[in-house]
Design a protein around this motif. Structure first.
Motif, PDB file in Angstrom:
ATOM      1  N   GLU A  47       0.852  -1.185   0.000  1.00  0.00           N
ATOM      2  CA  GLU A  47       0.000   0.000   0.000  1.00  0.00           C
ATOM      3  C   GLU A  47       0.890   1.237   0.000  1.00  0.00           C
ATOM      4  O   GLU A  47       1.711   1.418   0.894  1.00  0.00           O
ATOM      5  CB  GLU A  47      -0.899  -0.019   1.232  1.00  0.00           C
ATOM      6  N   MET A  48       0.707   2.080  -1.004  1.00  0.00           N
ATOM      7  CA  MET A  48       1.524   3.285  -1.146  1.00  0.00           C
ATOM      8  C   MET A  48       0.644   4.511  -1.000  1.00  0.00           C
ATOM      9  O   MET A  48      -0.213   4.770  -1.857  1.00  0.00           O
ATOM     10  CB  MET A  48       2.220   3.276  -2.517  1.00  0.00           C
ATOM     11  N   ARG A  49       0.825   5.240   0.074  1.00  0.00           N
ATOM     12  CA  ARG A  49       0.026   6.435   0.341  1.00  0.00           C
ATOM     13  C   ARG A  49       0.813   7.654  -0.127  1.00  0.00           C
ATOM     14  O   ARG A  49       1.727   8.110   0.545  1.00  0.00           O
ATOM     15  CB  ARG A  49      -0.311   6.507   1.825  1.00  0.00           C
ATOM     16  N   ASP A  50       0.425   8.125  -1.308  1.00  0.00           N
ATOM     17  CA  ASP A  50       1.124   9.224  -1.976  1.00  0.00           C
ATOM     18  C   ASP A  50       0.222  10.448  -1.952  1.00  0.00           C
ATOM     19  O   ASP A  50      -0.571  10.675  -2.859  1.00  0.00           O
ATOM     20  CB  ASP A  50       1.456   8.803  -3.414  1.00  0.00           C
ATOM     21  N   GLY A  51       0.325  11.250  -0.874  1.00  0.00           N
ATOM     22  CA  GLY A  51      -0.574  12.378  -0.716  1.00  0.00           C
ATOM     23  C   GLY A  51      -1.997  11.892  -0.529  1.00  0.00           C
ATOM     24  O   GLY A  51      -2.277  11.074   0.340  1.00  0.00           O
ATOM     25  N   GLU A  52      -2.916  12.400  -1.370  1.00  0.00           N
ATOM     26  CA  GLU A  52      -4.312  11.984  -1.283  1.00  0.00           C
ATOM     27  C   GLU A  52      -4.581  10.690  -2.049  1.00  0.00           C
ATOM     28  O   GLU A  52      -5.673  10.140  -1.964  1.00  0.00           O
ATOM     29  CB  GLU A  52      -5.218  13.099  -1.824  1.00  0.00           C
ATOM     30  N   ARG A  53      -3.606  10.214  -2.783  1.00  0.00           N
ATOM     31  CA  ARG A  53      -3.796   9.005  -3.586  1.00  0.00           C
ATOM     32  C   ARG A  53      -3.185   7.798  -2.888  1.00  0.00           C
ATOM     33  O   ARG A  53      -2.103   7.888  -2.311  1.00  0.00           O
ATOM     34  CB  ARG A  53      -3.144   9.183  -4.965  1.00  0.00           C
ATOM     35  N   THR A  54      -3.904   6.686  -2.939  1.00  0.00           N
ATOM     36  CA  THR A  54      -3.380   5.428  -2.415  1.00  0.00           C
ATOM     37  C   THR A  54      -3.316   4.419  -3.551  1.00  0.00           C
ATOM     38  O   THR A  54      -4.312   4.185  -4.243  1.00  0.00           O
ATOM     39  CB  THR A  54      -4.265   4.871  -1.288  1.00  0.00           C
ATOM     40  N   ARG A  55      -2.155   3.857  -3.768  1.00  0.00           N
ATOM     41  CA  ARG A  55      -1.977   2.813  -4.772  1.00  0.00           C
ATOM     42  C   ARG A  55      -1.652   1.512  -4.055  1.00  0.00           C
ATOM     43  O   ARG A  55      -0.979   1.517  -3.020  1.00  0.00           O
ATOM     44  CB  ARG A  55      -0.844   3.152  -5.745  1.00  0.00           C
ATOM     45  N   LEU A  56      -2.101   0.404  -4.629  1.00  0.00           N
ATOM     46  CA  LEU A  56      -1.789  -0.909  -4.080  1.00  0.00           C
ATOM     47  C   LEU A  56      -1.230  -1.766  -5.208  1.00  0.00           C
ATOM     48  O   LEU A  56      -1.952  -2.091  -6.151  1.00  0.00           O
ATOM     49  CB  LEU A  56      -3.034  -1.573  -3.473  1.00  0.00           C
ATOM     50  N   ASN A  57       0.049  -2.097  -5.116  1.00  0.00           N
ATOM     51  CA  ASN A  57       0.721  -2.842  -6.175  1.00  0.00           C
ATOM     52  C   ASN A  57       1.272  -4.157  -5.640  1.00  0.00           C
ATOM     53  O   ASN A  57       1.809  -4.200  -4.533  1.00  0.00           O
ATOM     54  CB  ASN A  57       1.885  -2.030  -6.761  1.00  0.00           C
ATOM     55  N   PRO A  58       1.194  -5.227  -6.431  1.00  0.00           N
ATOM     56  CA  PRO A  58       1.760  -6.514  -6.012  1.00  0.00           C
ATOM     57  C   PRO A  58       3.242  -6.616  -6.350  1.00  0.00           C
ATOM     58  O   PRO A  58       3.675  -6.169  -7.416  1.00  0.00           O
ATOM     59  CB  PRO A  58       0.948  -7.529  -6.826  1.00  0.00           C
ATOM     60  N   TYR A  59       4.011  -7.203  -5.431  1.00  0.00           N
ATOM     61  CA  TYR A  59       5.433  -7.443  -5.673  1.00  0.00           C
ATOM     62  C   TYR A  59       5.801  -8.816  -5.114  1.00  0.00           C
ATOM     63  O   TYR A  59       5.377  -9.187  -4.019  1.00  0.00           O
ATOM     64  CB  TYR A  59       6.299  -6.369  -4.994  1.00  0.00           C
ATOM     65  N   SER A  60       6.615  -9.551  -5.857  1.00  0.00           N
ATOM     66  CA  SER A  60       7.048 -10.883  -5.423  1.00  0.00           C
ATOM     67  C   SER A  60       7.982 -10.785  -4.227  1.00  0.00           C
ATOM     68  O   SER A  60       8.870  -9.929  -4.180  1.00  0.00           O
ATOM     69  CB  SER A  60       7.769 -11.610  -6.569  1.00  0.00           C
ATOM     70  N   LEU A  61       7.795 -11.693  -3.278  1.00  0.00           N
ATOM     71  CA  LEU A  61       8.739 -11.823  -2.173  1.00  0.00           C
ATOM     72  C   LEU A  61       9.958 -12.576  -2.669  1.00  0.00           C
ATOM     73  O   LEU A  61       9.831 -13.629  -3.299  1.00  0.00           O
ATOM     74  CB  LEU A  61       8.087 -12.566  -1.007  1.00  0.00           C
ATOM     75  N   MET A  62      11.147 -12.058  -2.367  1.00  0.00           N
ATOM     76  CA  MET A  62      12.342 -12.650  -2.947  1.00  0.00           C
ATOM     77  C   MET A  62      13.339 -13.147  -1.918  1.00  0.00           C
ATOM     78  O   MET A  62      14.395 -13.645  -2.269  1.00  0.00           O
ATOM     79  CB  MET A  62      13.018 -11.654  -3.878  1.00  0.00           C
ATOM     80  N   GLY A  63      13.006 -13.054  -0.638  1.00  0.00           N
ATOM     81  CA  GLY A  63      13.885 -13.604   0.374  1.00  0.00           C
ATOM     82  C   GLY A  63      13.679 -15.098   0.536  1.00  0.00           C
ATOM     83  O   GLY A  63      12.798 -15.697  -0.075  1.00  0.00           O
ATOM     84  N   SER A  64      14.483 -15.707   1.380  1.00  0.00           N
ATOM     85  CA  SER A  64      14.325 -17.130   1.641  1.00  0.00           C
ATOM     86  C   SER A  64      13.067 -17.363   2.471  1.00  0.00           C
ATOM     87  O   SER A  64      12.854 -16.693   3.489  1.00  0.00           O
ATOM     88  CB  SER A  64      15.533 -17.673   2.406  1.00  0.00           C
TER      89      SER A  64
END
Length: 321
Positions: A47-64
């Motif tokens: 969840e990215m709260r950029d001022g009044e805008r909130t974006r939700l982007n998927p990202y792969s987990l890359m740790g063990s």
């Protein structure tokens, strides 16, 4: 966040530039406890709260998967996208408090396989970082073929070669090095499963060749999150909730629905999982389908849309929400 995506309050513990385009982000729980377990191929929604805008982007987990003291993701900067990657690169620093979802795995290893053949392109290497770590810890049989534009943009290529030596093969576009796909697919032992993650063109090429060469569909696994694309603003009526909403140029349809106080289900937000599939009641215009879930027949019918990544151009659109 919605169904299957319980929130985790995290703090950014480290931010590491990897190359000119990619930065790695490390997250730990704010309460100091261990994070939930996951398996190779899992992703979280950030969840990215950029001022009044909130974006939700998927990202792969890359740790063990064996180490849940922190989660790590890598974000490729996209200078012409909707701004999510730029926000991560420009605004997120150690100590930044954020929210991520519980891990979801739509690209899991099939541990019944005798061998795992992995093909990665560009930033599509990230899920394989966790998958190879999981297999190495379990004594699994795998080989990884990784293609990238140049050696300098080969994200984690040196790390992978150091860890796994001959099990990793690198290809560089600027040196005109190419995966000999037909030979590779035709020489695998019985019981091999195929995994591919990267640009859409690469995924389609690998899947098409595998099908032509007789690979059973259940042995071919792929992941490609289609990023929501900007476009012309449009209006949508939500029949069940009785609301009419505006989707702006840099907003996905799903984000606009959520901003209106409606909570549709989702797991990936990348046009892959099918959770946010929505019925179309009526429309006057054309759809811009960007998903990897609906069939071509569904696209042509105009009866369904994936609001996480797809858009609309026209006079009117009524959805069953």
């Amino acid at each position: 966040m919605s169904t299957g995506t319980t929130k985790l309050d995290v703090v950014v513990s480290d931010v590491v530039p990897v190359n000119d385009l990619v930065t790695r982000f490390h997250f730990r729980r704010r309460d100091g406890q261990l994070l939930p377990t996951f398996s190779g191929g899992a992703h979280v929604v950030v969840e990215m709260r950029d001022g009044e805008r909130t974006r939700l982007n998927p990202y792969s987990l890359m740790g063990s998967p064996l180490d849940t003291r922190e989660y790590t993701i890598s974000v490729r900067r996209d200078d012409v996208g909707r701004g999510g990657s730029l926000f991560m690169h420009r605004s997120v620093r150690p100590g930044h408090e954020m929210v991520v979802s519980y891990p979801v795995n739509l690209f899991s290893l099939d541990l019944r396989a005798k061998k795992h053949l992995m093909l990665a392109g560009g930033i599509g290497i990230t899920p394989f970082m966790a998958q190879t770590a999981q297999l190495a810890a379990e004594g699994g049989n795998f080989e990884l073929h990784y293609t990238c534009r140049t050696a300098s943009l080969g994200t984690y290529a040196d790390v992978l070669r150091e860890r796994y030596d001959r099990r990793v093969r690198l290809y560089h576009d600027d040196l005109d090095e190419r995966i000999e796909l037909d030979r590779l697919l035709s020489s695998q032992p019985l019981g091999t499963h195929l995994y591919v993650c990267g640009p859409a063109g690469m995924i389609n090429w690998v899947r098409d060749r595998a099908a032509t060469l007789g690979w059973p569909s259940e042995t071919v696994h792929f992941e490609h999150f289609a990023a929501p694309q900007p476009g012309l603003p449009f209006d949508v009526t939500l029949a069940v909730s009785g609301k009419t909403i505006r989707v702006d140029e840099q907003q996905s349809l799903l984000e606009a629905i959520e901003a209106a106080g409606v909570d549709p289900p989702y797991l990936c937000r990348g046009g892959v999982c099918g959770q946010c599939e929505t019925n179309v009641i009526s429309y006057d215009g054309k759809f811009i389908h960007n998903d990897h879930w609906l069939s071509e027949e569904d696209h042509r019918s105009g009866c369904k849309i994936m609001p996480c990544v797809s858009r609309f151009e026209g006079r009117s659109l009524v959805l069953e929400r």
